[in-house]
Design an enzyme around this catalytic site. Structure first.
Site, PDB file in Angstrom:
ATOM      1  N   ARG A 386       0.858  -1.196   0.000  1.00 34.38           N
ATOM      2  CA  ARG A 386       0.000   0.000   0.000  1.00 34.38           C
ATOM      3  C   ARG A 386       0.885   1.234   0.000  1.00 34.38           C
ATOM      4  O   ARG A 386       1.825   1.327   0.785  1.00 34.38           O
ATOM      5  CB  ARG A 386      -0.927   0.018   1.220  1.00 34.38           C
ATOM      6  N   HIS A 446       2.851  -9.941   0.697  1.00 34.70           N
ATOM      7  CA  HIS A 446       2.544  -9.021   1.787  1.00 34.70           C
ATOM      8  C   HIS A 446       3.807  -8.649   2.558  1.00 34.70           C
ATOM      9  O   HIS A 446       3.750  -7.866   3.506  1.00 34.70           O
ATOM     10  CB  HIS A 446       1.510  -9.686   2.714  1.00 34.70           C
ATOM     11  N   TYR A 479       0.180   4.719  12.031  1.00 34.97           N
ATOM     12  CA  TYR A 479       0.331   3.282  12.291  1.00 34.97           C
ATOM     13  C   TYR A 479       1.646   3.059  13.023  1.00 34.97           C
ATOM     14  O   TYR A 479       2.679   3.584  12.623  1.00 34.97           O
ATOM     15  CB  TYR A 479       0.389   2.479  10.986  1.00 34.97           C
TER      16      TYR A 479
END
Length: 703
Positions: A386, A446, A479
């Site tokens: 992302r 990922h 985050y």
């Protein structure tokens, strides 16, 4: 309410997720949270719920429509029954969120901030709103009259709509007609996305005024529909959520990028899975909409308040009132690393850890910028999942390619809801001569890694970083993630092996240091737990401390239960879904599990195993979820530097000591707050920041 059987070994993941979102709602309700941040939490709650319906609810609905009970998958409950329970909980949570919003609005009024609707404005404000509508809003509006259409228009699930009902004279075009017969006409107004949802009105007497775009449009309904001689007009908000599953074309002649582009486009017409409406809407209007849209009573039809798409509250204007927000902690520097000197030369000597947002994510950008200019750098390889809207990562990689470096980027085109953005970035990078890899068939990539190859004294040396989070400078501000910078040659060589696997994926590599999914992570984690079991049996120090986002894999849960029964003390910090039931005699009595929900989103994955007094510490991109262990390429990295190892143990302990913002995971899913053992407030995220600030102060004192 949801009920559980006392013989359960696991908590259903959907119910556990709803309990997590309830924790977000608790933050919105908490009077100790600054008012504007409470609105932000309401927005996060709504955004989370949208995604839940698009993905998880939609998946269960597909099971239901296929006639599968899914009892084994869904923990002994049928898909139909689970859908019903979810809807009941969501309606309850929606009602609670509306109550909280009302309370916040009253509190804002005490601060001289007023959220007005179209019936509450002054004459001067009315002039401003009419002018604003004509200049800004009207040119952007899409308005559709529904009655005469053969087919109902496609409603997007990321938009809000005003459903308009007009009672009009039946021959409204004839000015001289005196016939008083009326008919009902319906229309849809799509809320324009290009305009901020919150319109700040001119201040008056020190008071601040905000109006939702919905009400700006309501105030100007006559401007829109003045060609109709209507007797009454009303507008109520509706919103639809669609199944977000991508159907990937099997056509071998198309590239993966073409296939995903097509399926993202087709996602717009996904099956409706939720319909939310203003509960004050007229019954005939609601019936008309449901019938024309083909939404049946078996679908999730949820009454809501006057405003939907409350995710927009995440971007509520600050109005210059920083005192109504959490005090901002500016990212700290990392001792020994400078944003001015060479990072590579520092990493050559020792490893460094960056813990964002407590410390600056700018080190990641600086590293890539340096590599882009360094004449000795041969290649840069990186995985991207992302990315930020205007990504500095991408611009750094393009810079490197323009300087003649070989740049290899593994970009995950199937990163959910980021597909279109990633396709756009992929096309940009291709035009700039960057080599793109689109992963491995059947596996999402990922992992969060980068390796730079540098020519030094006729040898190639590797430098890079491994992270628990995305390389995204926007989310890095909110985050919590750790990134290890290292020149450990064996580790970096193994990261290179992962890139080899992306390109030649029929060859499975062996790794001595990294734990790589889907080949080795599950087995290695099981062995690490087994070692703790053997140490506990032998009377040696044995514990397991795990920090992750979600714990859903039943086999890993069973392994932790086994360790608990043998006396291994287990501490779990799990922000989101936790299917494990802690504290059950003869099953999990040595397991405690907590969740921390606060100003930042807890996102780092850190795994600590006692190893008889010589702890093994890992950072990872993977949670203990089946998809992470078996269906994705994930990288878990051991920490060898003693200082960094202690730092990660320390920050885990800080998390474990928390006595505010900390809830206990339990089968009851009641989000009980951990009881304070002392009168002193110990807030994990602030204490973590203090930990790093204090380390800097000690070092400065020693200089």
């Amino acid at each position: 309410m949801i009920h559980h059987s006392p013989v359960n070994r696991y908590i259903d993941r959907e119910k556990s997720w709803l309990a997590f979102n309830a924790r977000v709602l608790q933050e919105a309700a908490d009077e100790n949270v600054p008012l504007l941040d409470r609105l932000r939490f309401l927005g996060i709650f709504s955004n989370n719920l949208d995604e839940f319906f698009r993905v998880r609810y939609a998946a269960i609905r597909r099971l239901s429509l296929e006639g599968k009970t899914g009892e084994k998958i869904l923990g002994g409950i049928t898909a139909d029954a689970l859908l019903k329970e979810i809807t009941e909980v969501v309606i309850e949570q929606q009602s609670e969120s509306l109550r909280i919003l009302s309370v916040i609005e009253k509190e804002l009024e005490k601060e001289n901030i007023y959220i007005l609707n179209e019936s509450e404005i002054s004459k001067e404000q009315g002039k401003f709103i009419k002018d604003y509508f004509i200049q800004k809003v009207s040119p952007e509006l899409v308005t559709i009259i529904l009655n005469d259409l053969d087919e109902f228009p496609l409603l997007m699930d990321d938009s809000g709509y005003l459903a308009v009902k007009l009672v009009v004279k039946s021959k409204y075009t004839d000015e001289d007609d005196v016939d008083n017969k009326t008919e009902v006409r319906y229309a849809i107004i799509e809320m324009p996305k290009a305009i901020n949802r919150f319109v700040v009105l001119p201040s008056e007497n020190g008071n601040k005024y905000v109006m939702l775009l919905d009400d700006v449009i309501r105030y100007n309904l006559h401007n829109i529909f003045n060609i109709f001689k209507y007797e009454t007009i009303s507008a109520h908000m509706i919103k639809i959520t669609r199944d977000a599953e991508l159907e990937i074309d099997s056509d071998q002649s198309k590239s993966l990028m073409e296939k995903i582009s097509k399926s993202v486009f087709e996602r717009r017409v996904g099956e409706p899975v939720r319909f939310v409406y203003d509960q004050s809407i007229e019954e005939d209007t609601l019936a008309f909409l449901l019938e024309r849209m083909g939404i049946e009573s078996t679908d999730s039809i949820i009454p809501g308040g006057r405003y939907h798409n409350r995710r927009d509250y995440m971007n509520f204007p600050t109005l210059g009132r920083d005192d109504l927000l959490y005090k901002r902690n500016y990212p700290l520097p990392v001792n020994g690393l400078s944003l001015e000197g060479s990072i590579v030369q520092k990493i050559k000597k020792k490893d460094y850890l960056v813990y964002a947002p407590y410390q600056s994510f700018a080190y990641v950008i600086k590293f890539l910028r340096e590599a882009a200019l360094d004449p000795k750098v041969i290649s840069i390889k990186i995985t991207l999942y992302r990315l930020a809207k205007n990504s500095q990562i991408i611009s750094s990689l393009i810079n490197a390619a323009k300087n003649g470096k070989k740049v290899v980027v593994q970009i995950e085109l199937q990163a959910r809801f980021d597909e279109a953005s990633n396709i756009s970035y992929a096309e940009l990078m291709q035009t700039e001569g960057i080599n793109l890899i689109f992963g491995v068939k059947g596996l999402k990539v990922h992992s969060k890694v980068c390796v730079v190859e540098r020519a030094e004294e006729k040898k190639v040396k590797r430098y890079g970083f491994i992270s628990t989070g995305n390389f995204n400078e926007s989310t890095a501000k909110i985050y919590t993630d750790v990134t290890l910078f290292t020149s450990h040659q064996q580790i970096m060589k193994e990261v290179s092996k992962v890139f080899d696997f992306f390109e030649v994926n029929y060859r499975v590599n062996r790794y001595k240091h990294l734990l790589v999914s889907p080949q080795y992570s599950r087995t290695k984690f099981s062995k690490l737990i087994d070692r703790e079991i053997l140490n506990a049996i032998a009377g040696k120090e044995a514990y397991i401390k795990l920090k992750m986002n979600s714990l859903t894999d039943f086999k890993m849960i069973d392994k932790l239960y086994e360790a608990s029964r043998e006396g291994v003390k287990i501490q779990l910090i799990i922000r989101g879904i936790c299917c494990l039931i802690p504290g059950v005699k003869d099953m999990s009595e040595n397991i405690e599990a907590i969740s921390i929900v606060d100003n930042y989103l807890e996102h780092s994955r850190v795994y600590i195993f006692a190893n008889a007094g010589n702890p093994d510490v890992y950072i990872s991109s993977a949670d203990f979820m089946t998809r992470n262990l078996d269906a994705r390429v994930e990288i878990t990295c051991p920490i060898y530097d003693k200082e960094i190892k202690q730092e990660l143990i320390d920050t885990f302990e800080i998390g474990w000591k928390g006595n505010v913002k900390v809830r206990l995971h339990s089968e009851s899913l009641d989000n009980e707050y951990r009881k304070k053992n002392s009168s002193k407030v110990f807030r994990v995220q602030q204490e973590t920041y203090n930990y790093y600030r204090n380390k800097l102060e000690v070092i400065y004192e020693q200089l």
